[in-house]
Motif scaffolding. Structure first.
Motif, short mmCIF file in Angstrom:
data_model
loop_
_atom_site.label_atom_id
_atom_site.label_comp_id
_atom_site.label_asym_id
_atom_site.label_seq_id
_atom_site.Cartn_x
_atom_site.Cartn_y
_atom_site.Cartn_z
N ILE A 77 5.69 -50.11 29.40
CA ILE A 77 4.47 -50.43 30.12
C ILE A 77 4.63 -50.22 31.63
CG2 ILE A 77 2.75 -52.21 30.59
CD1 ILE A 77 2.86 -51.33 27.67
N VAL A 78 5.66 -50.80 32.20
CA VAL A 78 5.76 -50.85 33.66
C VAL A 78 6.26 -49.52 34.23
CG1 VAL A 78 6.84 -52.01 35.61
CG2 VAL A 78 6.10 -53.33 33.62
N LEU A 79 7.39 -49.04 33.75
CA LEU A 79 7.98 -47.84 34.34
C LEU A 79 7.07 -46.60 34.23
CD1 LEU A 79 11.79 -48.08 33.52
CD2 LEU A 79 10.64 -48.40 35.70
N PRO A 80 6.39 -46.35 33.08
CA PRO A 80 5.48 -45.19 33.07
C PRO A 80 4.41 -45.26 34.14
CG PRO A 80 5.92 -45.94 30.83
CD PRO A 80 6.51 -46.97 31.75
N GLN A 81 3.90 -46.47 34.44
CA GLN A 81 2.90 -46.59 35.49
C GLN A 81 3.53 -46.55 36.88
OE1 GLN A 81 -0.36 -49.53 34.64
NE2 GLN A 81 0.99 -50.14 32.96
N ALA A 82 4.73 -47.06 37.00
CA ALA A 82 5.40 -47.06 38.30
C ALA A 82 5.87 -45.67 38.72
CB ALA A 82 6.60 -48.01 38.26
N MET A 83 5.98 -44.74 37.79
CA MET A 83 6.45 -43.40 38.13
C MET A 83 5.55 -42.72 39.15
SD MET A 83 9.29 -42.93 36.63
CE MET A 83 9.52 -41.17 36.77
N ARG A 84 4.27 -43.05 39.14
CA ARG A 84 3.35 -42.45 40.11
C ARG A 84 3.75 -42.80 41.53
NH1 ARG A 84 -1.22 -44.51 42.39
NH2 ARG A 84 -1.03 -46.35 41.07
N VAL A 85 4.33 -43.98 41.72
CA VAL A 85 4.79 -44.41 43.05
C VAL A 85 6.23 -43.98 43.30
CG1 VAL A 85 5.14 -46.43 44.53
CG2 VAL A 85 3.19 -46.36 42.97
N ILE A 86 7.02 -43.86 42.24
CA ILE A 86 8.44 -43.57 42.38
C ILE A 86 8.70 -42.09 42.65
CG2 ILE A 86 10.65 -43.57 41.15
CD1 ILE A 86 9.74 -46.10 39.72
N ILE A 87 7.93 -41.19 42.02
CA ILE A 87 8.22 -39.76 42.07
C ILE A 87 8.19 -39.19 43.50
CG2 ILE A 87 7.31 -37.48 41.43
CD1 ILE A 87 8.95 -38.76 39.28
N PRO A 88 7.15 -39.43 44.32
CA PRO A 88 7.14 -38.79 45.65
C PRO A 88 8.35 -39.12 46.52
CG PRO A 88 4.96 -39.62 45.11
CD PRO A 88 5.88 -40.14 44.05
N PRO A 89 8.72 -40.41 46.72
CA PRO A 89 9.92 -40.65 47.54
C PRO A 89 11.21 -40.18 46.88
CG PRO A 89 9.08 -42.71 46.62
CD PRO A 89 8.07 -41.67 46.33
N THR A 90 11.25 -40.15 45.54
CA THR A 90 12.44 -39.63 44.88
C THR A 90 12.60 -38.13 45.14
OG1 THR A 90 12.24 -41.30 43.14
CG2 THR A 90 13.63 -39.39 42.66
N GLY A 91 11.48 -37.41 45.14
CA GLY A 91 11.55 -36.00 45.50
C GLY A 91 12.03 -35.79 46.92
N ASN A 92 11.56 -36.63 47.83
CA ASN A 92 12.04 -36.54 49.21
C ASN A 92 13.53 -36.86 49.30
OD1 ASN A 92 9.45 -35.94 50.06
ND2 ASN A 92 8.95 -38.07 50.52
N GLU A 93 13.98 -37.84 48.53
CA GLU A 93 15.41 -38.18 48.55
C GLU A 93 16.25 -37.03 47.99
OE1 GLU A 93 17.18 -40.92 49.63
OE2 GLU A 93 15.31 -41.46 50.63
N THR A 94 15.74 -36.34 46.98
CA THR A 94 16.48 -35.20 46.42
C THR A 94 16.62 -34.09 47.44
OG1 THR A 94 15.60 -35.75 44.23
CG2 THR A 94 16.57 -33.56 44.51
#
Length: 326
Positions: free
Chosen positions: A207-224
């Motif tokens: 439930i939580v992580l699939p919805q949180a991915m929308r917020v997690i992906i952009p900064p994770t891409g920047n970190e990569t």
């Protein structure tokens, strides 16, 4: 005797108004700014292309040389391994930080405070010289006998030191990114999942992580992308990444600018690929947040060069008035 026509009858017999012809708003300032920027870009590109001091022939000679490509492969390996360690550790630290256990939460907070509070270069150097503090690595029962004795100089190679330093440091930053994504999901989602009988782990995973991915992906891409460039710090411990390979070459041929341009071209190429992957990941996980899917990269480029004005939908038919009186 005929009744004289009234004003109301005249209005009802009037012809219906024609369709509204929408005239798009003109933006002369936008076109002027675009023309000025295009001229500046063209002038800069011409200057870089025609300046003989860049020595583009030397850049072409070394762009696909084996030493540069080997350094590029090492840079990619460090990036992938460090981000894998960072993401896995970041999820664990985020869950610990949000735990009800004071010990777990405090441990996570101290780890994040320590790793984010010291420079990455210092951590790389520390792991490279770890054998000065721990000459041997002993594995066994805590506070008891040790069964395995390993030589730190043999285990902690420069590559291992760089991977550990970059990965452990990235875990501190990723933990805050993951925690921000989890917090962005409404608490009602947790309550609904618990009402359905889901455990805390099932709620987090389904439930939580699939919805949180929308917020997690952009900064994770920047970190990569940032990690790709941060790997250049491993040159301080003599690890032959992309930048260090270029430095070794221009230390012998005394052509630093062409070799730095060669390394920059490869950094830009890999960054571009990562940016495209990040865009499509954001588009995938953002499907349920908008009525229409975000346009692809080519659609945005076409729309930027050949903008089309939105079509005006016809007005709805008026209700309550007979058709012959409209």
């Amino acid at each position: 005797m005929a009744r004289p026509a009234s004003a109301t009858d005249e209005l009802t017999r009037a012809e219906p108004p024609g369709e509204i012809q929408a005239v798009p708003v003109r933006h002369p300032g936008r076109w002027i700014a675009a023309a000025v920027i295009a001229i500046l870009i063209a002038a800069l590109g011409r200057s870089v292309a025609t300046n003989p001091r860049f020595e583009w022939g030397v850049v072409g000679d070394y762009l696909f040389s084996s030493r540069i490509l080997n350094g590029l492969v090492l840079t990619l390996e460090l990036t992938v391994l460090a981000m894998a360690i960072g993401i896995a550790l970041g999820v664990l630290l985020a869950l610990m930080r949000m735990s009800q256990s004071a010990l777990l939460s405090t441990t996570s907070w101290i780890y994040i405070w320590l790793l984010r509070g010291t420079p990455v270069l210092v951590q790389i150097l520390f792991w490279n010289f770890i054998s000065a503090v721990y000459p041997s690595i002993d594995l066994g029962i805590p506070f008891g006998p040790s069964f395995i004795h390993l030589n730190a100089n043999t285990i902690i190679t420069p590559f291992m030191a760089a991977t550990l330093a970059l990965g452990l440091n990235e875990g501190a930053y990723m933990s805050e990114i993951v925690r921000a994504g989890i917090i962005s999901v409404e608490e009602g989602q947790h309550d609904a999942a618990h009402a359905l009988g889901m455990t805390r782990l099932q709620t987090m995973r389904r439930i939580v992580l699939p919805q949180a991915m929308r917020v997690i992906i952009p900064p994770t891409g920047n970190e990569t992308i940032s990690m790709l460039k941060t790997t250049s710090l491993v040159a301080f411990i003599g690890l032959g990444d992309l930048l260090y390979s270029a430095q070794l070459i221009y230390a012998t041929n005394f052509k630093p600018i062409p070799l730095l341009m060669t390394a920059s071209i490869w950094y830009l190429a890999v960054t571009s690929v990562l940016s495209i992957g990040q865009y499509y990941l954001e588009r995938y996980f953002g499907r349920g947040t908008a009525r229409e899917a975000a346009p692809t990269l080519m659609q945005r480029i076409r729309a930027g060069f050949w903008p089309r004005h939105a079509e005006v939908e016809p007005l709805p038919e008026p209700r309550g008035i007979p058709k012959e009186h409209r």
